[in-house]
Design a protein around this motif. Structure first.
Motif, PDB file in Angstrom:
ATOM      1  N   PRO A 189       0.813  -1.217   0.000  1.00  0.00           N
ATOM      2  CA  PRO A 189       0.000   0.000   0.000  1.00  0.00           C
ATOM      3  C   PRO A 189       0.842   1.261   0.000  1.00  0.00           C
ATOM      4  CG  PRO A 189      -0.054  -1.085   2.158  1.00  0.00           C
ATOM      5  CD  PRO A 189       0.606  -2.036   1.200  1.00  0.00           C
ATOM      6  N   ARG A 190       2.133   1.153   0.347  1.00  0.00           N
ATOM      7  CA  ARG A 190       2.995   2.325   0.317  1.00  0.00           C
ATOM      8  C   ARG A 190       3.103   2.903  -1.090  1.00  0.00           C
ATOM      9  NH1 ARG A 190       6.253   3.169   4.749  1.00  0.00           N
ATOM     10  NH2 ARG A 190       6.181   1.570   6.361  1.00  0.00           N
ATOM     11  N   LEU A 191       2.925   2.052  -2.106  1.00  0.00           N
ATOM     12  CA  LEU A 191       3.026   2.520  -3.480  1.00  0.00           C
ATOM     13  C   LEU A 191       1.918   3.490  -3.849  1.00  0.00           C
ATOM     14  CD1 LEU A 191       3.903  -0.836  -5.277  1.00  0.00           C
ATOM     15  CD2 LEU A 191       5.463   1.033  -4.723  1.00  0.00           C
ATOM     16  N   SER A 192       0.875   3.555  -3.051  1.00  0.00           N
ATOM     17  CA  SER A 192      -0.266   4.392  -3.392  1.00  0.00           C
ATOM     18  C   SER A 192      -0.056   5.857  -3.044  1.00  0.00           C
ATOM     19  CB  SER A 192      -1.526   3.876  -2.680  1.00  0.00           C
ATOM     20  OG  SER A 192      -1.390   4.012  -1.280  1.00  0.00           O
ATOM     21  N   PHE A 193       1.043   6.186  -2.353  1.00  0.00           N
ATOM     22  CA  PHE A 193       1.268   7.568  -1.965  1.00  0.00           C
ATOM     23  C   PHE A 193       2.028   8.314  -3.053  1.00  0.00           C
ATOM     24  CE2 PHE A 193       0.869   5.335   2.119  1.00  0.00           C
ATOM     25  CZ  PHE A 193      -0.153   6.082   2.673  1.00  0.00           C
ATOM     26  N   ASN A 194       1.612   9.533  -3.312  1.00  0.00           N
ATOM     27  CA  ASN A 194       2.277  10.387  -4.293  1.00  0.00           C
ATOM     28  C   ASN A 194       2.437  11.768  -3.676  1.00  0.00           C
ATOM     29  OD1 ASN A 194       2.991  12.099  -6.407  1.00  0.00           O
ATOM     30  ND2 ASN A 194       1.871  10.878  -7.914  1.00  0.00           N
ATOM     31  N   SER A 195       3.664  12.120  -3.309  1.00  0.00           N
ATOM     32  CA  SER A 195       3.902  13.370  -2.591  1.00  0.00           C
ATOM     33  C   SER A 195       3.535  14.589  -3.412  1.00  0.00           C
ATOM     34  CB  SER A 195       5.375  13.453  -2.167  1.00  0.00           C
ATOM     35  OG  SER A 195       6.220  13.444  -3.301  1.00  0.00           O
ATOM     36  N   LYS A 196       3.572  14.460  -4.752  1.00  0.00           N
ATOM     37  CA  LYS A 196       3.285  15.614  -5.599  1.00  0.00           C
ATOM     38  C   LYS A 196       1.812  15.995  -5.582  1.00  0.00           C
ATOM     39  CE  LYS A 196       7.179  14.969  -8.743  1.00  0.00           C
ATOM     40  NZ  LYS A 196       7.606  14.725 -10.135  1.00  0.00           N
ATOM     41  N   SER A 197       0.951  15.049  -5.216  1.00  0.00           N
ATOM     42  CA  SER A 197      -0.481  15.353  -5.198  1.00  0.00           C
ATOM     43  C   SER A 197      -0.965  15.764  -3.810  1.00  0.00           C
ATOM     44  CB  SER A 197      -1.287  14.140  -5.684  1.00  0.00           C
ATOM     45  OG  SER A 197      -1.164  13.080  -4.766  1.00  0.00           O
ATOM     46  N   ALA A 198      -0.055  15.768  -2.821  1.00  0.00           N
ATOM     47  CA  ALA A 198      -0.451  16.116  -1.456  1.00  0.00           C
ATOM     48  C   ALA A 198      -0.654  17.620  -1.314  1.00  0.00           C
ATOM     49  CB  ALA A 198       0.617  15.638  -0.468  1.00  0.00           C
ATOM     50  N   ASN A 199      -1.560  17.998  -0.441  1.00  0.00           N
ATOM     51  CA  ASN A 199      -1.794  19.406  -0.127  1.00  0.00           C
ATOM     52  C   ASN A 199      -0.891  19.771   1.050  1.00  0.00           C
ATOM     53  OD1 ASN A 199      -2.734  21.933   0.635  1.00  0.00           O
ATOM     54  ND2 ASN A 199      -4.879  21.434   0.190  1.00  0.00           N
ATOM     55  N   TRP A 200       0.357  20.147   0.741  1.00  0.00           N
ATOM     56  CA  TRP A 200       1.347  20.365   1.792  1.00  0.00           C
ATOM     57  C   TRP A 200       1.040  21.602   2.626  1.00  0.00           C
ATOM     58  CZ3 TRP A 200       3.870  16.386   3.133  1.00  0.00           C
ATOM     59  CH2 TRP A 200       4.231  15.418   2.194  1.00  0.00           C
ATOM     60  N   GLN A 201       0.390  22.585   2.032  1.00  0.00           N
ATOM     61  CA  GLN A 201       0.028  23.775   2.802  1.00  0.00           C
ATOM     62  C   GLN A 201      -0.961  23.422   3.912  1.00  0.00           C
ATOM     63  OE1 GLN A 201      -1.557  26.934   0.421  1.00  0.00           O
ATOM     64  NE2 GLN A 201      -1.622  28.386   2.088  1.00  0.00           N
ATOM     65  N   LEU A 202      -1.957  22.602   3.580  1.00  0.00           N
ATOM     66  CA  LEU A 202      -2.925  22.160   4.581  1.00  0.00           C
ATOM     67  C   LEU A 202      -2.258  21.260   5.616  1.00  0.00           C
ATOM     68  CD1 LEU A 202      -5.813  21.915   5.646  1.00  0.00           C
ATOM     69  CD2 LEU A 202      -6.183  20.052   4.006  1.00  0.00           C
ATOM     70  N   TYR A 203      -1.347  20.381   5.141  1.00  0.00           N
ATOM     71  CA  TYR A 203      -0.647  19.485   6.068  1.00  0.00           C
ATOM     72  C   TYR A 203       0.162  20.289   7.082  1.00  0.00           C
ATOM     73  CZ  TYR A 203       2.673  15.979   7.757  1.00  0.00           C
ATOM     74  OH  TYR A 203       3.434  15.170   8.548  1.00  0.00           O
ATOM     75  N   ARG A 204       0.903  21.296   6.602  1.00  0.00           N
ATOM     76  CA  ARG A 204       1.714  22.112   7.502  1.00  0.00           C
ATOM     77  C   ARG A 204       0.841  22.846   8.518  1.00  0.00           C
ATOM     78  NH1 ARG A 204       6.173  22.240   9.934  1.00  0.00           N
ATOM     79  NH2 ARG A 204       7.180  21.587   7.995  1.00  0.00           N
ATOM     80  N   LYS A 205      -0.285  23.385   8.064  1.00  0.00           N
ATOM     81  CA  LYS A 205      -1.188  24.100   8.967  1.00  0.00           C
ATOM     82  C   LYS A 205      -1.723  23.168  10.050  1.00  0.00           C
ATOM     83  CE  LYS A 205      -5.579  26.623   9.049  1.00  0.00           C
ATOM     84  NZ  LYS A 205      -6.729  27.106   8.243  1.00  0.00           N
ATOM     85  N   THR A 206      -2.171  21.968   9.634  1.00  0.00           N
ATOM     86  CA  THR A 206      -2.713  21.003  10.595  1.00  0.00           C
ATOM     87  C   THR A 206      -1.640  20.526  11.558  1.00  0.00           C
ATOM     88  OG1 THR A 206      -4.305  20.263   8.922  1.00  0.00           O
ATOM     89  CG2 THR A 206      -3.953  18.821  10.815  1.00  0.00           C
ATOM     90  N   LEU A 207      -0.435  20.273  11.030  1.00  0.00           N
ATOM     91  CA  LEU A 207       0.665  19.810  11.880  1.00  0.00           C
ATOM     92  C   LEU A 207       1.018  20.850  12.937  1.00  0.00           C
ATOM     93  CD1 LEU A 207       2.870  17.747  12.539  1.00  0.00           C
ATOM     94  CD2 LEU A 207       4.296  18.813  10.783  1.00  0.00           C
ATOM     95  N   ASN A 208       1.087  22.111  12.534  1.00  0.00           N
ATOM     96  CA  ASN A 208       1.414  23.171  13.493  1.00  0.00           C
ATOM     97  C   ASN A 208       0.358  23.280  14.588  1.00  0.00           C
ATOM     98  OD1 ASN A 208       3.786  23.866  12.208  1.00  0.00           O
ATOM     99  ND2 ASN A 208       2.849  25.464  10.950  1.00  0.00           N
TER     100      ASN A 208
END
Length: 238
Positions: A189-208
Motif C-alpha cells: 500500500p505504500r506505493l499508493s502515496f504520491n507526494s506531488k499530489s499532497a496538499n502540503w500547505q494544509l498538512y503544515r497548517k494542521t501539523l502546526n
C-alpha cells in the motif's frame, strides 16, 4: 466528428461525442469488440468535451474517458469530477492544451496552473515524464495528458510517444501498457502515496496546530515519558 459523418473501425465499438456546431472534431473512444463495455458519460461543459466508457477488467470495472479542451477555454473541474464520481477507478486521456513544467513540460501556461489545481485536489494523478506530445515548426511541448485515480495509475508503464500522424495539429500518439491482470496488484500500500499530489500547505497548517497542543516545557526523565512523547509526535505527523 459531425452527426452525419459515419465512422467505423473493424473489430471495435465506437463511442463518440460530436461537435455539431463548431469547426473541428470532438472526442471518440474505440473499444475492442471482445471487451464488455457501455457508455457512462457523453457531455460537453463550456466547450470541455468528454466521452467516458466503463469496461470490465480482471480487477473490476474501469472507467476510461477521452477529453478535449481548446487552447482558449478553461479546464472545467466539473467534467473531471463527474467522471471520477461515476467510478473512482478511472483513466482519463486527452489533449488539455496544458503545459506544466513540474510534470515534464518545458514551461507552465495558464492551463497548466489549472491542471495543477486539479492535481492538488488529490483525486487524480498524472504520468510524470518529459515526453513531448506536440511537435510543429521546431516547437515541441507536452500538452496531452494521462490522468488516473489510484490504484489505476500504478498499473501504467512503458509510456511512449510515436511519430506524428501527419495531421494538421501534429500531435504525437501516446502509447502505454495498462497491466490490470488479477495477479498484478500493487505489492504494498505504500506505493499508493504520491507526494506531488499532497496538499502540503494544509498538512503544515494542521501539523502546526497539533504540535502547538504539546507542552514543550515539560521535563522528560523516564522511558515511559519518552515513549509517550514519541507516540504523540508520531500521531501528529501521520
Amino acid at each position: 466528428l459531425k452527426p452525419h459523418n459515419l465512422f467505423s473501425l473493424p473489430g471495435y465499438k465506437i463511442f463518440r461525442n460530436d461537435r455539431p456546431d463548431r469547426q473541428g472534431g470532438g472526442v471518440l473512444l474505440a473499444i475492442r469488440n471482445n471487451i464488455i463495455c457501455h457508455e457512462k458519460l457523453n457531455r460537453t461543459i463550456e466547450n470541455n468535451e468528454g466521452i467516458a466508457v466503463q469496461i470490465e477488467t480482471p480487477l473490476g470495472h474501469l472507467l476510461i474517458a477521452s477529453i478535449y479542451i481548446p487552447p482558449n477555454v478553461r479546464i472545467h473541474h466539473e467534467l473531471l469530477q463527474q467522471i471520477y464520481n461515476l467510478n473512482n477507478n478511472c483513466l482519463i486521456l486527452g489533449d488539455l492544451n496544458a503545459s506544466l513544467q513540474s510534470m515534464g513540460s518545458r514551461r507552465t501556461n495558464v492551463k497548466g496552473r489549472q491542471l495543477q489545481q486539479v492535481l492538488d485536489e488529490g483525486y487524480l494523478q498524472c504520468i510524470d515524464n518529459d515526453l513531448t506530445t506536440y511537435a510543429r515548426n521546431n516547437y515541441e511541448e507536452k500538452i496531452d495528458w494521462i490522468l488516473a485515480s489510484q490504484p489505476t495509475i500504478l498499473f501504467i508503464d512503458n509510456v511512449e510517444t510515436e511519430a506524428p500522424l501527419g495531421l494538421k495539429e501534429d500531435h504525437k500518439p501516446l502509447t502505454f501498457n495498462l497491466n490490470m491482470a488479477a495477479d498484478n496488484k500493487p505489492s504494498s500500500p505504500r506505493l499508493s502515496f504520491n507526494s506531488k499530489s499532497a496538499n502540503w500547505q494544509l498538512y503544515r497548517k494542521t501539523l502546526n496546530e497539533l504540535l502547538s497542543n504539546i507542552d514543550r516545557t515539560k521535563t522528560i526523565t523516564t522511558v515511559e515519558e519518552i515513549e509517550s512523547y514519541a507516540t504523540t509526535l508520531t500521531e501528529c505527523i501521520s
